[in-house]
Design a protein around this motif. Sequence first.
Motif, PDB file in Angstrom:
ATOM      1  N   LYS A   1       0.809  -1.220   0.000  1.00 37.44           N
ATOM      2  CA  LYS A   1       0.000   0.000   0.000  1.00 37.44           C
ATOM      3  C   LYS A   1       0.839   1.265   0.000  1.00 37.44           C
ATOM      4  CE  LYS A   1      -3.636   2.421   2.574  1.00 37.44           C
ATOM      5  NZ  LYS A   1      -4.512   2.419   3.768  1.00 37.44           N
ATOM      6  N   ASN A   2       1.898   1.297   0.805  1.00 41.12           N
ATOM      7  CA  ASN A   2       2.694   2.524   0.937  1.00 41.12           C
ATOM      8  C   ASN A   2       4.180   2.321   0.642  1.00 41.12           C
ATOM      9  OD1 ASN A   2       0.671   4.516   1.959  1.00 41.12           O
ATOM     10  ND2 ASN A   2       0.471   3.012   3.610  1.00 41.12           N
ATOM     11  N   VAL A   3       4.508   1.256  -0.104  1.00 43.28           N
ATOM     12  CA  VAL A   3       5.915   0.954  -0.398  1.00 43.28           C
ATOM     13  C   VAL A   3       6.098   0.769  -1.906  1.00 43.28           C
ATOM     14  CG1 VAL A   3       7.845  -0.615  -0.007  1.00 43.28           C
ATOM     15  CG2 VAL A   3       6.245  -0.126   1.856  1.00 43.28           C
ATOM     16  N   TRP A   4       7.151   1.401  -2.420  1.00 47.66           N
ATOM     17  CA  TRP A   4       7.516   1.281  -3.830  1.00 47.66           C
ATOM     18  C   TRP A   4       8.984   0.870  -3.934  1.00 47.66           C
ATOM     19  CZ3 TRP A   4       3.916   4.439  -1.933  1.00 47.66           C
ATOM     20  CH2 TRP A   4       2.735   4.670  -2.658  1.00 47.66           C
ATOM     21  N   VAL A   5       9.318   0.175  -5.007  1.00 45.83           N
ATOM     22  CA  VAL A   5      10.699  -0.234  -5.258  1.00 45.83           C
ATOM     23  C   VAL A   5      11.038   0.053  -6.720  1.00 45.83           C
ATOM     24  CG1 VAL A   5      12.357  -2.147  -5.316  1.00 45.83           C
ATOM     25  CG2 VAL A   5      10.611  -2.053  -3.509  1.00 45.83           C
ATOM     26  N   MET A   6      12.205   0.633  -6.948  1.00 42.91           N
ATOM     27  CA  MET A   6      12.736   0.786  -8.296  1.00 42.91           C
ATOM     28  C   MET A   6      13.757  -0.328  -8.518  1.00 42.91           C
ATOM     29  SD  MET A   6      14.911   3.945  -9.958  1.00 42.91           S
ATOM     30  CE  MET A   6      13.530   5.088  -9.996  1.00 42.91           C
TER      31      MET A   6
ATOM     32  N   PRO B   1      16.516   0.899  -5.199  1.00 37.01           N
ATOM     33  CA  PRO B   1      16.064   1.920  -4.252  1.00 37.01           C
ATOM     34  C   PRO B   1      14.612   1.683  -3.829  1.00 37.01           C
ATOM     35  CG  PRO B   1      17.188   2.911  -6.132  1.00 37.01           C
ATOM     36  CD  PRO B   1      16.946   1.476  -6.474  1.00 37.01           C
ATOM     37  N   GLY B   2      14.334   1.953  -2.558  1.00 36.06           N
ATOM     38  CA  GLY B   2      12.978   1.803  -2.046  1.00 36.06           C
ATOM     39  C   GLY B   2      12.414   3.124  -1.568  1.00 36.06           C
ATOM     40  N   MET B   3      11.099   3.240  -1.550  1.00 36.51           N
ATOM     41  CA  MET B   3      10.427   4.462  -1.088  1.00 36.51           C
ATOM     42  C   MET B   3       9.214   4.067  -0.266  1.00 36.51           C
ATOM     43  SD  MET B   3       8.774   7.579  -3.332  1.00 36.51           S
ATOM     44  CE  MET B   3       7.424   6.567  -3.932  1.00 36.51           C
TER      45      MET B   3
END
Length: 369
Positions: free
Chosen positions: A89-94, A112-114
Amino acid sequence: MVTGIACRRSDDLTYPQYLKITNSSMIASLKLMIIQTRLLTLVLFLVTLNACSPSGETGSSGKTKAVTQPSPPVEQADDFPFAFDQVSKNVWVMHGPRELPNPENKGFMNNPGMIKTSAGLVIIDPGSTVQVGEHVLDKIKRVSDQAVVAIFNTHIHGDHWLANQAIKAAYPEVVIYGHEKMLDAITDGEGDSWVELMDDMTEGASSGTRVVGPDHAVNDGDIIKIGDTTFKIHHYGVAHTHTDIMIEVTEESVVFLGDNVLSKRIPRMTDGTFQGSISSINRILESKAKVYVPGHGPTGDHDMVDTYLNYLMLIYDAAREAFDEDLDSSDVITITKKTTTAYKGWYGYDDLLGPQGAQAYSEIEEAEF
């Protein structure tokens, strides 16, 4: 009867009179012809002018001419074709490329993670150079307009954290977390060594990158609350390096593994140990997270972690077999070539299989003596 004399009426014209009238008629006809000719010439000129005009829509043939429309603007190619993939829900990964740093990727190769929190964005391992960091920031802004408030660096290897510089320049108040031994290693000059290595491998494409390391030390068991989100630190001793941390985002059931786990990429183990890595992975699996983010390669669930763990165990078991049979360390690869065929498609397999068998053999030998 009178003969020899022509008779004429009183209204008959004399020849001079007739000639005068006739000449007047001819002159009038000529004048009319001249006027008609001039009018015809003018009409032809106007028709020709209309046909040759660039703004005209029809030619002299009467056929409709095609009107040239301006070409649409050509979109510029994205020289950083990576984006953040949402994994919870609140996590993204490149997910970065698998190849080693080079001039084209400017050193970019990690994941990288966000994480979105109520207090702002948290970044995990922003990348390898200041140039990469600037690209990552640009892609972050396409997902969220929140400010970056914190960064976590998973270990000392510069391909994961030298992009801190770009984040810090954009957000001067950002807090950067790393293991206490990572801070010590940077103080001892290891960060500068990584800057030089990146500059060499990218042939100057990372020029301008400088060391901006963590400013807050963390260790195993530390809990850091940022807004409404909890970050739990895991460190189990020497694994991939002696500086590793794994970051568990508890509300999201996501764990960032750093280089303790890779996916579809063979690890470089020279700064760590097989036994330490195997032990650390088994312990982090106890978290029972839903999502695991490797340092390199595709994100996955526990099956992805198990696949990597299996590779390490195959190498270590082959080294144990060779040692027990009193074979040399160079003989380990004869065994691993048979037992690790499922990993032949992983990046680095051909180059690293032999050295890793020798390293595992050395670890076993050292433990025995």
